[in-house]
Design an enzyme around this catalytic site. Sequence first.
Site, PDB file in Angstrom:
ATOM      1  N   PRO A  47      44.969  86.690  57.939  1.00 49.51           N
ATOM      2  CA  PRO A  47      45.137  85.241  57.890  1.00 49.51           C
ATOM      3  C   PRO A  47      46.596  84.833  57.685  1.00 49.51           C
ATOM      4  CG  PRO A  47      43.846  86.027  56.012  1.00 49.51           C
ATOM      5  CD  PRO A  47      44.154  87.204  56.838  1.00 49.51           C
ATOM      6  N   GLU A  48      47.128  84.145  58.667  1.00 45.79           N
ATOM      7  CA  GLU A  48      48.434  83.517  58.538  1.00 45.79           C
ATOM      8  C   GLU A  48      48.197  82.016  58.653  1.00 45.79           C
ATOM      9  OE1 GLU A  48      51.349  85.519  61.057  1.00 45.79           O
ATOM     10  OE2 GLU A  48      50.190  87.360  60.967  1.00 45.79           O
ATOM     11  N   LYS A  57      50.416  80.009  53.609  1.00 40.87           N
ATOM     12  CA  LYS A  57      49.140  80.731  53.569  1.00 40.87           C
ATOM     13  C   LYS A  57      48.374  80.463  52.283  1.00 40.87           C
ATOM     14  CE  LYS A  57      51.807  84.341  55.822  1.00 40.87           C
ATOM     15  NZ  LYS A  57      52.439  85.654  55.584  1.00 40.87           N
ATOM     16  N   HIS A  76      30.885  92.424  50.698  1.00 45.65           N
ATOM     17  CA  HIS A  76      32.170  92.280  50.021  1.00 45.65           C
ATOM     18  C   HIS A  76      32.347  90.924  49.350  1.00 45.65           C
ATOM     19  CE1 HIS A  76      33.197  96.079  51.748  1.00 45.65           C
ATOM     20  NE2 HIS A  76      33.130  95.619  52.980  1.00 45.65           N
ATOM     21  N   ARG A 134      39.371  93.908  51.167  1.00 43.27           N
ATOM     22  CA  ARG A 134      40.463  94.704  50.582  1.00 43.27           C
ATOM     23  C   ARG A 134      40.994  94.172  49.263  1.00 43.27           C
ATOM     24  NH1 ARG A 134      43.541  95.786  56.316  1.00 43.27           N
ATOM     25  NH2 ARG A 134      41.709  96.644  57.298  1.00 43.27           N
ATOM     26  N   LYS A 142      71.397  84.060  55.294  1.00 43.59           N
ATOM     27  CA  LYS A 142      70.899  85.320  54.740  1.00 43.59           C
ATOM     28  C   LYS A 142      71.582  86.509  55.400  1.00 43.59           C
ATOM     29  CE  LYS A 142      66.424  85.807  53.939  1.00 43.59           C
ATOM     30  NZ  LYS A 142      66.076  85.812  52.513  1.00 43.59           N
ATOM     31  N   ARG A 170      56.274  97.949  58.234  1.00 37.94           N
ATOM     32  CA  ARG A 170      55.341  97.179  59.053  1.00 37.94           C
ATOM     33  C   ARG A 170      55.533  97.595  60.498  1.00 37.94           C
ATOM     34  NH1 ARG A 170      53.825  96.343  54.889  1.00 37.94           N
ATOM     35  NH2 ARG A 170      53.503  94.493  53.627  1.00 37.94           N
TER      36      ARG A 170
END
Length: 312
Positions: free
Chosen positions: A2-3, A67, A121, A144, A190, A300
């Site tokens: 989920p984003e 999120k 779950h 999870r 950055k 990732r």
Amino acid sequence: MPELPEVESVRRGIQAWAQGARVDRVRILDPRILGTTSNRLIAPEAPARLTAELTGRELASVERRGKFMWLPLRHCSDDTASGSAGGDAVAEPSPARALSVHLGMSGQFRVHESTDPMHRHTRAILGLERAGRERLELRFVDQRIFGHLGVDDLVDSHGASVPRSVSHIALDPLDPLYDPERTARRIQAKRTGMKSALLDQTVISGIGNIYADEALFAARVHPLAPTQTTRISRIRTVLAKAEAVMRDSLAQGGTSFDALYVHVNGESGYFERSLQVYGRGGLPCNRCETPIVRERFMNRSSHFCPVCQRKP
DNA sequence: ATTTTGTCCTGCGAGC
DNA sequence: TGCTCGCAGGACAAAA
């Protein structure tokens, strides 16, 4: 995973059921969802405390930033009357606390009747009582256990009232107050790669691994392109593509790879078929036929076209 | 101070 | 057949 588009789909999905409902029962089946991903030490009394905080409260609305989701709590009118014994009649106070929710990797909210069979779950259940309508259950299902439930003070952040645990999160591209120009400058300031910057939720929120890869492909920018030497116009393009791809996905109900992300009724979203690079390692680029590269960095998987997205 | 790394968690599929 | 290993990754504490 989920984003932003998936969380927004869930927010819209539960809003009609949850808004104005009164919590009449709380069951915490696995207390680990009360912790955070880094703090797994759950106080033994935490489930009882959360239950006490929620029971009898009305869910005022369903909000989201990036999120993160939250449901501001308010006292039910009858509770207020009995609670302030003989006190002055005060207007309904603005909610000071909220149920905060993060779906993590595999969290789902499912709307059920209480007699429905329990998903394996299921980690928590909110029983909802709704005026003039049938009772229902909001079930938090999370394979999870990267997801989180908690109750938190509402504080001011970026011009809005959000749970304290969300106050450091930047505005997301769907927020009316989101400022892409300011965001572009912050990214350029950055010292890191473009993909890392997109994933930094304190700079821009809502983007995860899927939409970061998709946005960079759409903008033809390599994931490791250094932020400092990338032209501001290119950064603007990346941000515009990130917003566009997430709006497209939202319009299709989000991305469902497997059963880990589904809507409140268990149905899948359809954006997977629109993905250009994510999950397409080795398959031909839809623009130039070059095989999409899948590489691991930052712990990732990153997917990109080695021709369309020139190396930095 | 800022940036990167490691950790949490479960189920599944590849490989032996 | 049955085991081990690697992988999926969001957020945050810890390390660099």
